[in-house]
Design an enzyme around this catalytic site. Structure first.
Site, PDB file in Angstrom:
ATOM      1  N   TRP A 184       0.850  -1.182   0.000  1.00  0.00           N
ATOM      2  CA  TRP A 184       0.000   0.000   0.000  1.00  0.00           C
ATOM      3  C   TRP A 184       0.891   1.240   0.000  1.00  0.00           C
ATOM      4  CZ3 TRP A 184      -0.035   4.102   3.408  1.00  0.00           C
ATOM      5  CH2 TRP A 184      -1.011   5.077   3.154  1.00  0.00           C
ATOM      6  N   GLU A 225      -3.284  -3.045  -2.156  1.00  0.00           N
ATOM      7  CA  GLU A 225      -4.371  -2.411  -1.414  1.00  0.00           C
ATOM      8  C   GLU A 225      -4.679  -1.032  -1.997  1.00  0.00           C
ATOM      9  OE1 GLU A 225      -5.325  -0.823   3.156  1.00  0.00           O
ATOM     10  OE2 GLU A 225      -3.408  -1.766   2.668  1.00  0.00           O
ATOM     11  N   LYS A 227      -6.836   2.793  -2.077  1.00  0.00           N
ATOM     12  CA  LYS A 227      -7.315   3.834  -1.176  1.00  0.00           C
ATOM     13  C   LYS A 227      -7.967   4.932  -1.998  1.00  0.00           C
ATOM     14  CE  LYS A 227      -6.164   6.337   3.019  1.00  0.00           C
ATOM     15  NZ  LYS A 227      -5.180   6.516   4.085  1.00  0.00           N
ATOM     16  N   ASP A 259      -9.484  -2.683   2.204  1.00  0.00           N
ATOM     17  CA  ASP A 259      -9.644  -2.082   3.522  1.00  0.00           C
ATOM     18  C   ASP A 259     -10.996  -1.380   3.504  1.00  0.00           C
ATOM     19  OD1 ASP A 259      -9.660   0.107   5.481  1.00  0.00           O
ATOM     20  OD2 ASP A 259      -7.560  -0.372   5.834  1.00  0.00           O
ATOM     21  N   HIS A 262     -11.362   2.355   2.876  1.00  0.00           N
ATOM     22  CA  HIS A 262     -10.704   2.952   1.713  1.00  0.00           C
ATOM     23  C   HIS A 262     -11.631   3.143   0.519  1.00  0.00           C
ATOM     24  CE1 HIS A 262      -6.275   1.953   2.965  1.00  0.00           C
ATOM     25  NE2 HIS A 262      -6.969   2.573   3.903  1.00  0.00           N
ATOM     26  N   HIS A 286      -8.447  -5.782   5.216  1.00  0.00           N
ATOM     27  CA  HIS A 286      -8.063  -5.027   6.398  1.00  0.00           C
ATOM     28  C   HIS A 286      -9.357  -4.493   6.993  1.00  0.00           C
ATOM     29  CE1 HIS A 286      -3.488  -4.078   5.902  1.00  0.00           C
ATOM     30  NE2 HIS A 286      -3.747  -5.358   6.033  1.00  0.00           N
ATOM     31  N   ASP A 294     -11.296   7.039   5.958  1.00  0.00           N
ATOM     32  CA  ASP A 294     -10.391   6.040   6.524  1.00  0.00           C
ATOM     33  C   ASP A 294      -9.853   6.545   7.861  1.00  0.00           C
ATOM     34  OD1 ASP A 294      -8.765   3.798   6.764  1.00  0.00           O
ATOM     35  OD2 ASP A 294      -7.102   4.783   5.767  1.00  0.00           O
ATOM     36  N   ASP A 296      -9.859   4.946  10.726  1.00  0.00           N
ATOM     37  CA  ASP A 296      -9.239   3.879  11.513  1.00  0.00           C
ATOM     38  C   ASP A 296      -9.732   3.833  12.954  1.00  0.00           C
ATOM     39  OD1 ASP A 296      -7.302   2.480   9.725  1.00  0.00           O
ATOM     40  OD2 ASP A 296      -6.593   4.528   9.425  1.00  0.00           O
ATOM     41  N   ASP A 326      -7.000  -3.470  11.162  1.00  0.00           N
ATOM     42  CA  ASP A 326      -6.172  -2.309  10.833  1.00  0.00           C
ATOM     43  C   ASP A 326      -6.859  -1.038  11.324  1.00  0.00           C
ATOM     44  OD1 ASP A 326      -4.487  -0.408   9.858  1.00  0.00           O
ATOM     45  OD2 ASP A 326      -4.825  -0.828   7.734  1.00  0.00           O
TER      46      ASP A 326
END
Length: 418
Positions: A184, A225, A227, A259, A262, A286, A294, A296, A326
């Site tokens: 990524w 990955e 995004k 993810d 993302h 993820h 994103d 998290d 993640d």
């Protein structure tokens, strides 16, 4: 009522709709979930002192942050003791551990710089997943790494990726568990770019050079990955969903990694999982909780988390989906953040395993959609909590109402004394 008595009552209810909860518990115990090391120190790592870059940011300054490899491992052990189920360890390259007076830049990293992590993994009988660290480094030129028009910069990061392939194979050979190695990058532009294709062609060439590094595809599973955007790269990211998905589809033994933070706010990864499983033998995830983007946040037992787990289970894809957490939150106790997130994903998987998926599919295929809706709603009030409590007991970890007491003890005796 005792835990067993409550469980027996729940087991009978689930059996009436064709679900074997004993089998669900036994199955979940064998599903590995990768635990990310970077929650414990706010993605700082051990090879740099500068700030985070690449569209990554943590907020908060909760006391007790791990500052050394020993502290980070100690904290992970504490968190793992509160988590039911099977684990893997997920590392970033920036968590290399150097001996006193030793240092290797990221393009020169070797397996020996991760030997202590291998020892840790063997101690806990877990495998290791890995991530090259294409951010937070002075060789990130103008915010770019593998897409950089500066060939010296790009070469440095390609060599870093190759080094990570070699390290990933080392992990797999030492632990006996295949290593998922995820690529990524945060490369992109804050405002409208004049050239969208050029950076992507350089990125394509860079990844191809990285995965050309000799490795056994049974041991190392490279992923790409995507995004949608990041802080400072709001208008354009080279590694978009279309780019990474097409790259994986056109390169043998490369997996797409999604993810669920993302994507655009109205997109859901739960719908993408079965779409990709139509074509890919394996995919990777993820798992996070995006609040606005994103961001998290710690994974919770919320609707989309449950839907993602349901799709994995109902598609009979448990052995085809590599699952990793993640997220990173520096505003709360980091042991608790790890524990809540891991347990929430375990709950989601157990809930999916306790869903009469075959019967629900049958209702859909027979166009009995009214009954389908009724049954799906009724299942929401089934005594799932009693099955979860039994699962925790089987795994030898505290149930929900008890584990936080241990976190408070650890904070008082360990974290606050750092």
């Amino acid at each position: 009522m005792t835990v067993q008595e409550r469980y027996e009552a729940a087991r009978k209810m689930y059996a009436d709709v064709g679900v074997d909860t004993d089998a669900a518990i036994a199955k979940l115990k064998e599903i590995p979930v990768s635990l990310h090391c970077w929650q414990g120190d706010d993605v700082t790592g051990f090879d740099h002192d500068g700030p985070l870059t690449g569209g990554i940011q943590t907020t908060g300054n909760y006391p007790g942050k791990a500052k050394t490899p020993e502290q980070l491992m100690q904290d992970m052990e504490e968190a793992m003791s509160l988590m039911p189920g099977k684990k893997k360890l997920n590392l970033h390259a920036s968590y290399a551990i150097f001996e006193k007076g030793e240092f290797a830049d990221r393009d020169k990293l070797e397996p020996k710089h991760f030997r202590k992590w291998v020892d840790f993994a063997k101690k806990h009988h877990v495998g290791i997943d890995f991530n090259p660290t294409f951010f937070s480094h002075d060789k990130v030129k103008d915010g770019l790494t593998l897409t950089s028009p500066d060939e010296e910069t790009r070469k440095f990061w390609i060599e870093h990726g190759k080094a990570c392939i070699r390290i990933s194979e080392y992990f797999a050979k030492e632990t006996g568990v295949p290593c998922v190695m995820n690529i990524w990058i945060g490369d992109g532009y804050k405002d409208i770019p004049a050239d969208r294709m050029g950076p992507r062609m350089r990125y394509k060439d860079s990844i191809e050079q990285i995965i050309a590094e000799p490795h056994d595809p049974k041991l190392v599973k490279p992923c790409v990955e995507s995004k949608v955007f990041g802080i400072g790269v709001e208008s354009y990211t080279a590694g978009s969903a279309e780019f990474t998905l097409t790259f994986a589809a056109t390169h043998e033994n490369v997996l797409p990694l999604m993810d669920n933070g993302h994507y655009h706010p109205t997109e859901v990864v739960s719908d993408k999982i079965p779409a990709l499983l139509c074509y890919f033998p394996e995919i990777a995830l993820h798992i996070t909780r995006p609040v606005r983007w994103d961001s998290d946040h710690v994974v919770l037992f919320d609707d989309e988390t449950k839907e993602m787990a349901k799709e994995i289970v109902r598609c009979d894809a448990i052995d085809r989906v590599h699952m990793a957490l993640d997220y990173f939150d520096a505003s709360i106790n980091r042991i608790s953040a790890w524990t809540v997130g891991f347990r929430s994903w375990q709950k989601a998987l157990l809930s999916a395993l306790c869903t009469p998926n075959a019967e629900l599919k049958k209702l859909q295929d027979e166009n009995r959609l009214t009954e389908l809706m009724v049954m799906q709603e009724e299942l929401k009030t089934f005594p799932f909590g009693d099955v979860w409590t039994k699962y925790c007991e089987v795994c030898g970890v505290p149930a929900d109402k008890n584990w936080f007491e241990e976190v408070e003890r650890y904070e008082k005796e360990v974290l606050l004394n750092r």
